[in-house]
Design an enzyme around this catalytic site. Structure first.
Site, PDB file in Angstrom:
ATOM      1  N   PHE A 170      46.065  41.779  46.242  1.00 31.72           N
ATOM      2  CA  PHE A 170      45.773  40.342  46.260  1.00 31.72           C
ATOM      3  C   PHE A 170      44.984  39.889  45.032  1.00 31.72           C
ATOM      4  O   PHE A 170      44.935  38.702  44.728  1.00 31.72           O
ATOM      5  CB  PHE A 170      45.048  39.974  47.560  1.00 31.72           C
ATOM      6  CG  PHE A 170      43.555  39.829  47.445  1.00 31.72           C
ATOM      7  CD1 PHE A 170      42.727  40.932  47.408  1.00 31.72           C
ATOM      8  CD2 PHE A 170      42.979  38.568  47.353  1.00 31.72           C
ATOM      9  CE1 PHE A 170      41.350  40.797  47.291  1.00 31.72           C
ATOM     10  CE2 PHE A 170      41.599  38.413  47.244  1.00 31.72           C
ATOM     11  CZ  PHE A 170      40.784  39.535  47.203  1.00 31.72           C
ATOM     12  N   LYS A 171      44.388  40.836  44.299  1.00 31.85           N
ATOM     13  CA  LYS A 171      43.632  40.441  43.105  1.00 31.85           C
ATOM     14  C   LYS A 171      44.515  39.714  42.088  1.00 31.85           C
ATOM     15  O   LYS A 171      44.023  38.945  41.276  1.00 31.85           O
ATOM     16  CB  LYS A 171      42.956  41.656  42.491  1.00 31.85           C
ATOM     17  CG  LYS A 171      41.999  42.324  43.479  1.00 31.85           C
ATOM     18  CD  LYS A 171      40.714  42.753  42.881  1.00 31.85           C
ATOM     19  CE  LYS A 171      39.649  43.146  43.879  1.00 31.85           C
ATOM     20  NZ  LYS A 171      40.039  43.676  45.184  1.00 31.85           N
ATOM     21  N   ASP A 172      45.813  39.956  42.142  1.00 29.83           N
ATOM     22  CA  ASP A 172      46.736  39.234  41.247  1.00 29.83           C
ATOM     23  C   ASP A 172      46.670  37.719  41.456  1.00 29.83           C
ATOM     24  O   ASP A 172      46.880  36.961  40.517  1.00 29.83           O
ATOM     25  CB  ASP A 172      48.186  39.669  41.505  1.00 29.83           C
ATOM     26  CG  ASP A 172      48.475  41.074  40.990  1.00 29.83           C
ATOM     27  OD1 ASP A 172      47.849  41.494  40.002  1.00 29.83           O
ATOM     28  OD2 ASP A 172      49.339  41.740  41.593  1.00 29.83           O
ATOM     29  N   LEU A 205      43.673  36.972  39.301  1.00 27.74           N
ATOM     30  CA  LEU A 205      43.632  37.509  37.933  1.00 27.74           C
ATOM     31  C   LEU A 205      44.859  37.144  37.116  1.00 27.74           C
ATOM     32  O   LEU A 205      44.863  37.307  35.899  1.00 27.74           O
ATOM     33  CB  LEU A 205      43.416  39.019  37.960  1.00 27.74           C
ATOM     34  CG  LEU A 205      41.934  39.390  38.160  1.00 27.74           C
ATOM     35  CD1 LEU A 205      41.769  40.859  38.541  1.00 27.74           C
ATOM     36  CD2 LEU A 205      41.113  39.067  36.907  1.00 27.74           C
TER      37      LEU A 205
END
Ligand code: PLP
Length: 500
Positions: free
Chosen positions: A112-114, A117
């Protein structure tokens, strides 16, 4: 709209400054001076929009000095069909008549960091331009896995930026290492550090606090920055997908507009769940936030008792991205609950720093308890939940999402609350294929098999396609094979930037 610091509210900066600075000088975090609202009518109109249109609508309310063109460029550079495997970007999967999984892992690195980021580099370079900053941003990251790769993928070939990622040699999973050492792009560099994550992290901190070195970089027109989750430019994009999930539920007729839902989030640094709380502050109908932790259950205890105590053993678990004892974004939540009391926040944070423990007032504790439920589970329960969810729904979740599902199941058992609930799913099961396959079968399922065999076997078991970005690793060349000593990290940076 301006942003103030949680430790000194006389500090007030524009959104572009807040994103450029990341952290306020005295150590506080930037928060909006007031929260914009979204009306019921507006939520109804979100239902008809694409994900990118929803993002422009929500982010536009926070980044008021960005022009429509600037914001559109940021959003449309981030959430593209080349980078995300589904046009919905963050689709919602129905498990049963009250349980829905918000899949936040269709981006290029399968976590989920995408979601944040992918857009942060564009928000950052736009902010640099808007504040007349001529230096090139150099992002330094120490990573234990997920963040490093997501940052590399986000900053890859973004003009006006360079990125260097340090990971602990032998401290990340095989697939995470492969993801990083094969990273493409003309502005990226990756190095392994001999040691553990703490060695890599302290090395990076040392570079950040070396004033002489920063002056040298400045003379060469470079400015250091980090991509960690306290930057407002990472938090704001996470608010979007909670509105988007609600809009999807409206579209599929699962809820009526205005109907309250519950939200469950597998939590580490408290960024993701804070974003859902901010969505409610803006007008999203949410009844309860359910904060799920693994064996590192400092938040469970805090949300139940009002005492935050980081003096406890650190557990290494099968949901490593939640192995955290200091949840930095909690500071923003407490700032809000105390009615923006910068004095008391400074006091609590300084206690956390010196004694490792603080206790909030009974008034704040009561507010927390009216809004939040909290729970935790160990690795064995996480594994059992992966297996049970697959058996019940033919749906395979990763280890982090499984923590959320387990805690939610316990919540329903205890409360009988059958309010329609969105569970944030934070990683693709393929990213943690070892643990997931062991959960679905047993240890023998993985013995002696390489990563690519495991991916194929998980694909067969789950009836899911292997994410293209993971399948492609097989044919990628290793670009970065540098292993450095922890005392040499600054040289690695200098060599990459060609400064001396
Ligand atoms: C980072 C991460 C989390 C924790 O999110 P926070 O915003 O830090 O609470 C949970 N799951 C995965 C897979 C992550 O990468």
């Amino acid at each position: 709209m301006n942003y103030q610091s949680t430790r000194d509210k006389t500090i007030s900066v524009t959104s572009a400054e807040a994103i450029k600075q990341g952290l306020s000088n005295e150590g506080g975090l930037f928060v909006p001076e007031s929260f914009p609202t979204v009306t019921g009518e507006e939520i109804k109109s979100l239902a008809k929009m694409t994900y990118n249109e929803r993002a422009k609508f929500i982010l536009g309310k926070f980044l008021s000095e960005f022009t429509d063109e600037e914001l559109a460029k940021c959003v449309d550079s981030a959430y593209t069909k080349e980078k995300f495997e589904t046009s919905a970007i963050a689709p919602v999967y129905k498990l049963n008549d009250h349980e829905y999984i918000l899949e936040l892992w269709h981006g290029p690195t399968c976590a989920f960091k995408d979601m944040a980021l992918q857009i942060l580099p564009h928000l950052l370079t736009t902010s640099m331009k808007k504040t007349n900053e001529e230096k090139e941003v150099v992002i330094l990251v120490a990573t234990s896995g997920d963040t490093g790769k997501a940052a590399l993928a986000g900053f890859q070939d973004v003009e006006g930026t360079r990125i260097i990622v340090f990971y602990p040699d032998n401290g990340v999973s095989e697939i995470q290492k492969l993801q990083m050492v094969t990273q493409e792009g003309n502005n990226v560099s990756v190095a392994a550090v001999k040691g553990n994550f703490d060695d890599a992290q302290s090395g990076v901190k040392k570079i950040f606090t070396d004033e002489e070195y920063k002056k040298l970089l400045a003379r060469n027109k470079f400015s250091l920055s980090s991509a960690n989750s306290i930057n407002w430019g990472r938090l704001a994009p996470q608010i979007v997908y909670y509105f988007s999930a609600y809009a999807e539920l409206l579209n599929s007729g699962e809820i009526e507009n205005g109907e309250e839902i519950n939200v469950v989030v597998p939590t580490g640094n408290f960024g993701n769940i804070l974003a859902s709380y901010y969505a409610k502050k803006m007008g999203l109908p949410v009844k309860k936030f359910i904060c799920a932790s693994n064996e590192n259950n400092v938040l469970t205890e805090f949300l139940r008792t009002g005492v935050y105590n980081k003096n406890r053993p650190f557990h290494t678990t099968i949901s490593p991205s939640m192995d955290i004892l200091i949840s930095s974004n909690l500071e923003r939540f407490l700032y809000d609950l105390t009615g923006n009391d910068d004095k008391v926040i400074s006091e609590w944070m300084s206690k956390l720093n010196t004694e490792g423990v603080y206790e909030v007032s009974s008034d704040v504790k009561a507010k927390i308890q009216s809004l939040f439920a909290a729970g935790c589970c160990d690795d064995a329960e996480t594994m059992a939940t992966i297996k049970q969810t697959a058996a019940d729904y033919d749906y395979v979740v990763d280890t982090h999402t499984a923590v959320a599902v387990a805690v939610y199941n316990n919540y329903v058992k205890e409360t009988g609350d059958k309010t329609k609930t969105v569970i944030a799913s934070t990683a693709s099961p393929f990213k943690f294929n070892q643990s997931v396959l062991i959960a679905l079968e047993d240890h023998n399922a993985v013995v002696g098999k390489d990563e690519f065999t495991l991916l194929e076997e998980l694909s067969e078991k789950s009836n899911m396609r292997i994410p293209a970005s993971l399948a492609a690793l097989k044919n990628k060349n290793v670009v970065f094979d540098l292993v450095c000593d922890k005392n040499e990290m600054q040289n690695v940076v200098s060599d990459f930037l060609m400064v001396e």
